[in-house]
Design an enzyme around this catalytic site. Structure first.
Site, short mmCIF file in Angstrom:
data_model
loop_
_atom_site.label_atom_id
_atom_site.label_comp_id
_atom_site.label_asym_id
_atom_site.label_seq_id
_atom_site.Cartn_x
_atom_site.Cartn_y
_atom_site.Cartn_z
CB SER D 96 -25.26 -44.64 -15.49
OG SER D 96 -24.21 -44.95 -16.32
CE LYS D 139 -21.61 -47.61 -14.99
NZ LYS D 139 -23.03 -47.11 -14.57
#
Ligand SMILES: [Ca+2]
Ligand SMILES: [Ca+2]
Ligand SMILES: [Ca+2]
Ligand SMILES: [Ca+2]
Ligand SMILES: [Ca+2]
Ligand SMILES: [Ca+2]
Ligand SMILES: [Ca+2]
Ligand SMILES: [Ca+2]
Ligand SMILES: [Ca+2]
Ligand SMILES: [Ca+2]
Ligand SMILES: [Ca+2]
Ligand SMILES: [Ca+2]
Lengths: 191, 191, 191, 191, 191, 191
Positions: D96, D139
């Protein structure tokens, strides 16, 4: 391994070593060839870590003594080297092929064949010393059995010859060497 | 592996080996190709350690004998080499593909195709000797089953032909070779 | 992996493969890019040993057939190559991506995009043969499910089409190939 | 890791990623630097296999798109690259960080700093696609907690924003990207 | 390790780090030397994976900031680098030697010795940030015990000084640094 | 290992170290040779990880101090180096061969032989410090037993001489060194 039909001349780059296996002594052929325009060192024949270092030591000895061995030094820069020890699927190890490796490489780079009647065994050092090895009795008997008439052994193994039957010992020419100079003198045909 | 439709000519760089698997003998195609402007040696096809060394020995033999094999020596410097043995997911090992590897590489570098009707098996050495291998009966039967009319075997395996049914043996041309010169003479079409 | 929004044109260097996973068939995107002035081959996407060898075989095929594929041969010397197979964290393996890899590389080096409507699967060899693979039914169904109208399969897998429902089979154009020439003819748009 | 005193400008080559750790989301700084006259790619920061491949994919993307990204292409040949992800002893992995890596490298090679107020996450492909990632909620909360006002997310993760508390969502500028072009437009300050 | 007789001047390329071992804090000497005409980076002293990455980060920092550090940039291209951390048989690891590594390399490439009275500890990043480390109390006590009068610590570790006995703290000059610029200003003698 | 016949002069590149083995102390011969036109560093003799690093540290010390050691610096660029420690099959490890390695390399590159009557032991650092080692008593007894008249020891090991019987201690010349300069002064014959 025993070739079914011995070639009439030993090609340059080939020497006859002696190995000590679980089933007794045996003859070990060392083959070396140059790869023109190549680089580096290829070692094949299922060679173990100690024997792989022997190949490097043999190459370094011949390389660093090229001049006194009568070898044009540029041969080391302008070609790769491949050392193979048949049979390809049989694992091999140990330091005792050192003298046979130096003989094969000297023969290869000089482009002069070695004597066909001579087997040899002995550890080497970068200074050219020949160090003692094991299995002297089995190795000498293997050389005799395969019809080889001469055997080069480390001088420090002289005492181990007591274990070899006297008849065998006397039927062979045995050369005791403590330096690679002695080995090479005995390994090449008289000039 | 058996291609479903045999191409009408064997491309340069391709040879027909014989493998000994758990389920009997089988034909093994060896493919070699040059990578122009590249370097080094790529070996693919899930090749084990011993067979990988055979590829190196085959390359070194052809490289160091380029002149006598009729190969321009600069071909080894100006291109990389890729050797692949389909099928890609089947692990393969052992020294017996040596003669098929040398034949494929000689065909590749000469740019001359090998005979389509000829399978071969045998271990090689850097000096060009052809050493005996196992599974002769199974390999010969596999060659017959797949319609190949000629088989090249190591001379030292002659005795193993007793195990092959007489009808099979007589329906095939069997070439016994103790040196790679004999193998290559038999593997290429007559000039 | 399925991009949520299909780009309107397939970029040069991208092909559509078919994978066989534990949960059935799936589409596998192959991406290849050149690294100008670089060297060597980068392979990413958690690629296993067999598939990594497929990438090398695909590169070698395209490299050694550059001329007949209409690719300037110097492209292999003056740039590195990166092959990536998203998604980056999903392990992938097996030989069946071969034809998709050759298609992606040919597209990249020709700088010509492949057809967007065509998925493909098949093992390759250095000679250009297309070898059979597994999971035909699942792969064809995955292509259908994702709206692709054409599927390239190895000719040797023709018999496996019996397992695909007739309605699916008839709604798709299925190309059977036994050589990479057939694959590339079908993979690129008509000129 | 959180520097105790944020430098007043983000140096060229530095980007702000978002990581998903066992203890929730966190900000991940990506640092890239050129090694003039050097070669190759150094990756440090206890980076796992998947993330290491992301670094290579990011470098290849920027390299192969240098011209359209406004980067002099010779920069890839005349210098090595070092990518570091502090803290140095904390293991990191996963795909990611792709968009943050591409942003850092583009900033480095353009020698233009990225916006300080923007964090980003997303897997990349060599074609520039932005693929979905996990841990969106954690996140986004981490970005908020650390005072960052903008977050770039993969378009395919839009649905995961439902899990983020509305108050947080509305206090941030959230950019959804399905291609690296969108990411870079949002990551650099307006010209 | 403690040399039995401290040399009267610290040679260029040597710095004094602080390590945290099982038996408390200790002083760690970092030695760096250039190998003229050589290439690459040698790291010895039984250095673990994280510390090995610190060496690379330190080298990259000094390399990429050569100009602002007053180092002729060609020094990185025309010589190899060897970093050794005695004692040779004691395993070492961790990121906290970063500032001592950057100091040693800057001293080496500038050819200017560091202060003999100063020990230092701190993780570094490629951007020059100094990150906090562990074992502050033990490290400060070790510096004191070995007669060093100054200690450079990460600013983020300021709070850990509470654990150091006041008498020790006041007998030392403690420099808190959050950037490598601060470290280098404190590590070199005043000009 | 003990050569059965000591050569009358020690060749350049050979030194006499002292090892501490399970069965007591022993003499260890270090051999170094140059490979003209070669590159890199070969280390053979079943050398463990710590001792391998000692070889690199010794080479780096001699390389970076070439000028002050009276060695033409181009010797490091125009030749490879091989360090071998016989016997080839005996594993060896540890840092204490450092001073013998530096002596061998200095002798090799100067092309001047070392004294034959002198054995030595001690760890080295890149700055030239000589660090203490273990097994002083056993090593000194081994030197005595093999007829060597002089022993070089690290100054920091002076206290360990208490364990050596007074008669032995007084029959030998013992040189205590804390820097490689002291070692080399004692190891070469007086000019
Ligand atoms: Ca032997
Ligand atoms: Ca042996
Ligand atoms: Ca003699
Ligand atoms: Ca076989
Ligand atoms: Ca014959
Ligand atoms: Ca597959
Ligand atoms: Ca066809
Ligand atoms: Ca878009
Ligand atoms: Ca540490
Ligand atoms: Ca500051
Ligand atoms: Ca030792
Ligand atoms: Ca002194």
């Amino acid at each position: 391994f025993v070739p079914d039909e011995r070639p009439s001349t030993l090609p340059p780059g080939v020497s006859t070593g002696l190995a000590w296996t679980e089933s007794g002594g045996d003859v070990l052929t060392i083959e070396a060839t140059r790869l023109p325009g190549g680089r580096g060192l290829r070692i094949t024949g299922q060679i173990g870590k100690v024997m792989r270092e022997s190949v490097k030591a043999a190459q370094s000895y011949v390389w660093s003594h090229a001049e006194s061995l009568g070898i044009p030094p540029e041969r080391f820069r302008d070609s790769g080297l491949h050392v193979h020890v048949p049979a390809g699927a049989v694992p091999k190890d140990g330091p005792s092929a050192g003298v046979a490796l130096v003989s094969a490489l000297t023969s290869l780079y000089r482009n002069v064949p070695l004597r066909r009647d001579t087997a040899m065994t002995g550890e080497i050092t970068l200074s050219g010393l020949v160090l003692p090895i094991g299995g002297v009795k089995e190795k000498v008997l293997a050389a005799k059995r395969l019809g080889l008439g001469r055997v080069i052994l480390p001088k420090a193994n002289e005492k181990d010859l007591r274990d070899v039957p006297e008849a065998v010992r006397e039927s062979l020419e045995i050369i005791l060497a403590d330096h690679l100079r002695d080995v090479l003198t005995a390994a090449f045909p008289p000039q």
